[in-house]
Every structure is written in C-alpha cells, then in structure tokens.
Design an enzyme around this catalytic site. Structure first.
Site, PDB file in Angstrom:
ATOM      1  CG  HIS A  87      30.380  40.134  43.899  1.00  0.00           C
ATOM      2  ND1 HIS A  87      30.810  40.439  42.620  1.00  0.00           N
ATOM      3  CD2 HIS A  87      29.967  38.847  43.870  1.00  0.00           C
ATOM      4  CE1 HIS A  87      30.680  39.358  41.849  1.00  0.00           C
ATOM      5  NE2 HIS A  87      30.165  38.377  42.570  1.00  0.00           N
ATOM      6  CG  ASP A  89      34.006  42.880  42.393  1.00  0.00           C
ATOM      7  OD1 ASP A  89      33.048  42.395  43.046  1.00  0.00           O
ATOM      8  OD2 ASP A  89      35.094  42.311  42.263  1.00  0.00           O
ATOM      9  CG  ASP A 120      29.538  36.616  38.747  1.00  0.00           C
ATOM     10  OD1 ASP A 120      29.451  36.942  39.932  1.00  0.00           O
ATOM     11  OD2 ASP A 120      30.567  36.166  38.238  1.00  0.00           O
ATOM     12  CD  GLU A 154      33.076  36.655  44.082  1.00  0.00           C
ATOM     13  OE1 GLU A 154      32.978  35.459  44.345  1.00  0.00           O
ATOM     14  OE2 GLU A 154      33.197  37.083  42.906  1.00  0.00           O
ATOM     15  CD  GLU A 155      33.660  38.163  39.648  1.00  0.00           C
ATOM     16  OE1 GLU A 155      34.463  37.215  39.653  1.00  0.00           O
ATOM     17  OE2 GLU A 155      32.445  38.031  39.449  1.00  0.00           O
ATOM     18  CG  ASP A 181      28.023  35.406  43.473  1.00  0.00           C
ATOM     19  OD1 ASP A 181      27.713  35.702  42.305  1.00  0.00           O
ATOM     20  OD2 ASP A 181      29.186  35.504  43.919  1.00  0.00           O
ATOM     21  CG  HIS A 428      33.849  34.550  35.626  1.00  0.00           C
ATOM     22  ND1 HIS A 428      34.818  34.035  36.437  1.00  0.00           N
ATOM     23  CD2 HIS A 428      32.940  35.127  36.454  1.00  0.00           C
ATOM     24  CE1 HIS A 428      34.500  34.264  37.719  1.00  0.00           C
ATOM     25  NE2 HIS A 428      33.360  34.926  37.737  1.00  0.00           N
TER      26      HIS A 428
END
Lengths: 458, 458
Positions: A87, A89, A120, A154-155, A181, A428
C-alpha cells in the site's frame, strides 16, 4: 540465483535510495482529504516505477475511494503466478513537533532512512518493484509470473478493497500472495508470519422488568438483569480458562509438533511480559504456553459490560437492562458464523429465569493459515537463510489483518507475510524509519525468494 | 376509652380541618433554599399548636439545618413514655401545572383535602397533636407520658437528625416510638408495619493489566478483568437464588408461623405483579413467597456494573478495569458490618487469578423489627380493630426508612409504624391529598391506641 543480481543491487543502491526518497516525499496521507492530490501523485509515481521496472498492463484503477495501482509480468508461460500486495498510503504525521526531520523530507542518518511510510509500507512496497526490476535487468526474464496490487486506503481500513478484489478476481488470480507489511522479530531475527486469528463479535442484551425498580420494594421479587448477565457470561468459561460453549473447539486445528517447536524456539520471556503488563499472573487456557494461546488458540473476551448505576457511591436500583459485548478470536478451521451460532445456542440454553435475552451479531472475519510446510513458506525460509544466515522464526499473530482476511476469503490462495522492518521502526508514530540493512537484506531475500519459489512450485 | 372523646372529635371536626389548612398553607419545602423562612414559620406554627394542645417545654430547637420542634407532657407519673416522630417539611411541588388546585392553597373536595403535605406528613403529624389535645380537653389528663420530635429535613434525607438524636438521648428517651408516615394497604385495610430491611453497600474494583490491551495481541495471555468480575459475582448466588456468601444467612431470624400466616392473609396476587412488571417470571430465593422474599429475606443485588467498551458496535479491547456496585437488603438479626466483612472474605477467597480486586464500603443501616407479639404492636392492632372493624394487616417493608434506622440504633426502643394514608394519596406527586375518612378514623384510632397501650404496658 544469478550472481549478477547481488552485483546489480550493490551498484544501484544509491540510485534506488534516491528513487525511494522521491516516493517518500509525497505526503499520501489517506486519512486527510487535503492530501487527495498527493494520493493520486503517489499512485502515478508507482505506476511509472512499475513500467520502468518492466511491468506491463500498468494502470491506475479507480475505486470508490483511492485508486489501486496494477501491473503484471506474465511471460513465464505455464509457470505459477505471484500476486504482490502493498500500500502506498500512509498514516497522518501528528504530533509533527516530535519529528526530528520533517516527515516528508526523507533523511538518511545512522544507517536509517527517516520519513513517514519509510517502513509502512512504501519502503517495503518499493523493494518488491526493485527486486523484479533487478532480476529483469540482469537476467532479462522472470521465472514466475507476477502481478502487483498496490492499494491507497490501507491506513483507513481498506474500505474499497473488498469490492475491488471481488470485481477483479480474474485479473488478480494467482497461486501465491506475498505481502511485506509486517516486522521481523528484531535485528538478525527474520520471521515469516503464517497464520492470523479470525474474529466474530456479538452483543448480549438482557431485559428484566419494564423499568428500573427500587431494590427495597422489589429486591427478592424479580430477577436482576445484571445478575442474570453475569451468571450467563460466567457460564461461558471455566476456571481453567477453557471456553465452555458447546462445540467451540470442535474445528480447532491442533498445533503440530513442528509448530510447537517453532514457538518454543522463540524463547519468549513470559515473566517479562507479566512485568511489562503489571499483572499478578498471566492467565489463559490451561495446557498451553502464552505464545500458543495468543497465536493458535481461540479466545472469548468480554470487551465491555454495562448496566445500572455507574456514578459515585451507591444507588439501590434493580436495573431494567444489562449489556455485554463479546468478541472471539478464532483459529483455523473455526468458522465465524458457526461460532456465533454456537454462542447463540449457549445463550438460549443458559438464559437464567425471569429475564429475556437478545443477541446482536457484529463483525466477523475468518482465521487464516498457510501451513509451515507449504512450499511457498519453505521457499521463503530458505531465502531468508541464504541472506540472514539463520532460519526465520515461524510466527502467527493473535490479531487479524483485514486485507489478509479479504484476500484469503475471495481468492483462496496461500499467503506469505514477509516483513523486513524492525518492531521499533515507529510504524504510525513520529520518526518512522527503515533500516538500510533491512532494505539491503530484504531486496536480496526477495530476489532469492523468487528463485527458491520457482524451484519449489515452478 | 372515654365516650366524650368521640363526641369532642365530631364537634371540633371543622375547627380541626381549618387549623390543618393553616399548616398546609405554609410552603415548607426543605429542598429549596428560598423556603427557609417558611420552614421557620411551619416550626413556629407547630410549637404554638403543641402549646395550645397542652404540651410543655415546647421549643424550636436549632440544628445545623432546619429546627426540630420539641414538646412534652410528662405528668403521668411512673407511667411509660411515648415518643412521637413526625416531619413538617414537604417535597417540592413541580410540575406545578399538573396540580388541579394550588399546592399551598388547601382545598377540600370529594371528601379529600388536597395540598402538598396533606398526607406526607403534616396531616398525620397534626393528627397526633389533635389526639392528645382531645384527650386532655375531655379528660383533663393523659394516662401515659408523651414527647414530640418533629423534624424539618425528612424530605432531604434527615442530614442532621442523627446528630440531634445522639446529642439529646436523655431528652428523647422513651419506651415506645410511634411514627405515622406510612400507608394503609387500601380503603378499609389498616396495616401496621413492624419491620424494615437494613442495607449495606459496597463497590468492587477489578484491575488487570496496567492499561487497556488489544485482544488480538493479548487475548489468551492475561485475565480479562470483566471476565474475572462476572466469575466473582456469579459465585455469590446459586441457581436457586440463594446467596452463597459463607455465613450470609447465619443470623437471619426465621419467619414465625404467625408471620407467615399474616403474610398469607394479604392474598398478594403474584401473577398480577408479574404482569405489572412485564417480566417472564418472578424470581427469588427458592422456598419463599414473593412477600416473604421482599419483606423478610435478605438479598444481594448488583446495582451497577461497568467496564470496557460501551459504545456502538464492537471494540476488541481487554480493559484494564471492571467495576460493580452491590447492595444487600438485610433482615433481623443480620449486622451490616458483619455482612460486609463476609462479602469481603468471599471476594478474597474467590478472586480469580491474574487480577487484583479492591472493595470499598458504602452506606449501611441496620434492619429493624418490633415483633408482632410485642404489647405495643398488639395494642395498636386492638385500636385499629375498634375503629375499622377489622384486624390490621401486619406488614414489613423491603426498603429502609433512614429515620427509623437512626432511632432504632440510637435509642433502642420498640417502634410502631401506624400510617393512615392510602397508597394512592400522591406522596411526592402533584395533587397530594388526604382522605377525610382517614383523618377521622386515624384520630379516633390514635385516641384508642393511647388507651389500649396504657392498658398493655402502663
């Protein structure tokens, strides 16, 4: 594996890192509408990158949300096909003031590249593109067929992935799905996650009298819904932590000796976990280690309970209602629908007198496993060994990864989770980074993997 | 009883009602500070009324809150003393628009006097003054000694009564306490309430890990505090509704055959109660009727429970804490402190592994009983019979009356609860009223009672 590959990777390292910096500089935050254009830019960038790598049929495919970037190389006639998911994003960056360098101005220092998305999942997605590019440029061909499915939501929980996959089953059809991931266990400790737990959830609503009653007047006359609820909930588990719902464990695949050995080899320090969590004792289903219980055994957890008076002090009320929320973590081959039905049956047969009980069903997702001895897993293990010099740990995860569940359910194919980041790479969080040694070793591992995989299933 | 008494009551009926109207016209609402002056006026009015009735040592005695009106007549040398409790404060009147006539403009219609306080408790307190006045005016003397203790804070929980009684134990010393602040069972159905349940309360706080945990990562590793709590709470009661706290019933006085018969004589319609409460079944301790369970058997009720997620849907959390609030209704001779200690011991010995549990103690009050065969009760029964032509019902109440508990605890004397209102007299509600037949019959019953009581204990 062709020796020119390692050579090519070394020679092009700076170039690759410069390209990665370009991708990381695009603030493709899916949670914030003001980054809509950046999402498009990131998708376009990846599409160009896939084309440059030699992929064909590259397209930025619209969904109801952010686009999916697709590309393929299908010239290995008669050979199996690998689907690569990633991903592009990223998470929001606040609190911005905690970043040592701006999140979208990638900075290499201390052998790490710092930027939002470095690990990530832009960094790991980028590695997959570069691995195939490297093989194509050095050997002129690939020994397997490949498809890329790169998502931009995804996020935010992949709200459109399910529909996209369902509508493009043929386009995405493959023999193995590979996702990078997740994390390794630590420095020098590669891991292959081969199983995830599933989930089902429900709410239990107990109703007694039509209204709250005064416990002086009615205490002793009617069933108290809270008492009925605790009696019902307590009946679902015994003192040994075993779930007593009839049939709950019937479809649970027992751990193989190989798995038990793999889990033991992790040398998990239960006492350290106990200290970290500040609990007097760890607790769980009798007869299993903590790792076995959290990765490979199902659970039933009461996530919330409420009813009656919650303020300061005491109120002498017999409430009209009481409620509980329950989720189960499921393991192969448990079926979420079946487990919900078994719990409903338990509720039906264990409802205490004097109340009515209703059950509402919530989220569910199937557990997933690709057995350790699956050729796609074993080939990955050999690739890791070549590069890291150690056998990777075979791990499972106690949680669910919705995208894995979606692919598993819709495409029914073995899934290999090969993550190359470290657990402390600040996914994150501020100062997200990716170690260049992970980037280097990961790229090499992927190149070895495609070789080993072709040997195993080609 | 002297026949002139009945005559005097008839002749002075209009005059008595006019006086009562004066008292009811004073808006002595204890809950509202703007009525502070009215509280004082009502206290003064009662003091004057006591003096006119022939009471001596009449005084308006200050407390930290509203004053207590005291008066006595102690010339029956060597005879027992009766303490009469009443309260002159009233409930607020909102919603005012639902009153058919203004709450502080007493109005007689359909044989009822409408006003705030008409039945609770100015009307009934006033009757006690007029009963003694009547006997004194007609016979010139009383055959027992009397003391009045008229409170101005009953409707706000009597915050200063305990201190007042404790500081004036000698002043209030008596052989019997009579309170008229309860109801009959209905028209023509007088009742003597001879027992009330006591109360003790506590909160249980269960703590697991230092913070909320993700059920995917930790489900199976640690004890879930909600599950520990429901297991602990469920262990306190069995399927037959019996409390399984060790020693809980040890001091419970069994119902006498006389009591059981008295309760049976009420012909309570359990099916009607079930319908009224809209429950599938009534429920309580096996082996007892609903009336026995609510009046004469102890209970343990969970009044509130909370922990974890309470929002819409599902959240896969293992909460750090879970809480429950419990109260027990106690019966003679249970001791609140002892019961709390027994519950704490149960908690200590039944705490599931992996959590810590703390208990906080809350309110408590002793249960109260004046046995049916006590001479003060039997004399009251004869007085009722004389006036109503029927034996009164002997009732107990499932709730507690804090003032009764206070007097019982501090003065240790038999207490007779002789209420003259009807259950539908709108206590605390708009259009509160008192039936004139209750006023008439009640006055006569009281006059008979003092005669019968002197015969019994004089």
């Amino acid at each position: 594996m062709d020796p020119r590959i390692e050579e090519y990777l070394s020679e092009n390292r700076e170039h690759h890192l410069d390209e990665l910096k370009q991708l990381l500089a695009i603030p493709s935050v899916s949670a914030l509408p003001e980054h809509k254009q950046d999402i498009q830019r990131a998708a376009q960038w990846l599409a160009e990158s896939l084309k440059r790598a030699g992929m064909e049929q590259v397209k930025v495919m619209p969904t109801k949300g952010n686009p999916v970037v697709y590309g393929e190389w299908l010239k290995a006639e008669g050979k199996p096909t690998v689907l690569i998911y990633g991903h592009y994003d990223v998470q929001p960056v606040d609190p911005l003031e905690l970043w040592e360098t701006p999140p979208f101005e990638p900075d290499i220092r201390d052998g790490q590249i710092f930027a939002r998305g470095a690990s990530d999942d832009k960094g790991q997605t980028f590695m997959h593109i570069k691995a195939l590019e490297t093989i194509l440029r050095t050997t002129g061909s690939l020994r397997l067929n490949f498809k890329f499915c790169l998502e931009g939501e995804e996020e935010i929980g992949s709200p459109n992935l399910e529909e996209f996959v369902a509508e493009h089953k043929d386009l995405l059809a493959a023999d193995v799905l590979v996702i990078s991931d997740t994390s390794m266990l630590g420095r020098g400790k590669p891991a292959i996650c081969y199983g995830l737990r599933g989930l089902c959830g429900l709410q239990i609503d107990v109703t007694g009298a039509k209204a709250d009653l005064h416990s002086g007047l009615f205490g002793g006359a009617v069933q108290n819904p809270i008492h009925a609820l605790v009696e019902l909930l307590a009946s679902m588990r015994n003192k040994d932590g075993q779930i007593t719902i009839n049939g709950f464990y019937d479809r649970v695949l027992p751990l193989t000796e190989e798995e038990k050995e793999a889990f033991r080899a992790l040398n998990t320090d239960e006492e350290q976990t106990r200290k970290d969590l500040q609990v007097p004792d760890l607790f769980g289903e009798k007869g299993y280690t903590m790792v076995e219980r959290t990765w490979a055994r199902p659970t039933l957890e009461i996530n919330g309970i409420y009813g009656g008076f919650q303020g300061e002090g005491i109120k002498t009320v017999i409430p009209s209602q009481a409620h509980a929320k329950i989720t189960c973590r499921l393991v192969p081959d448990q079926d979420p629908e079946e487990i919900l039905a078994l719990i409903e049956e338990h509720v039906r047969t264990h409802t205490p007198p004097g109340v009515t009980v209703e059950v509402k069903r919530f989220d569910k997702g199937r557990p997933f496993i690709t057995p350790i001895d699956h050729p796609a897993i074993q080939a990955a293990a050999r690739a890791y060994e070549k590069v890291f010099g150690v056998t990777p740990a075979f791990t499972r995860m106690g949680g669910s990864i919705p995208i894995v569940e979606t692919f598993d359910r819709l495409l029914h194919l073995p899934i290999v989770l090969m993550g190359f980041s470290y657990p402390d790479d600040n996914f994150h969080a501020p100062n997200e980074h990716f170690h260049l040694e992970c980037f280097d070793n990961g790229l090499r591992t992927l190149c070895y993997y495609w070789y080993e995989l072709e040997q195993a299933i080609g």
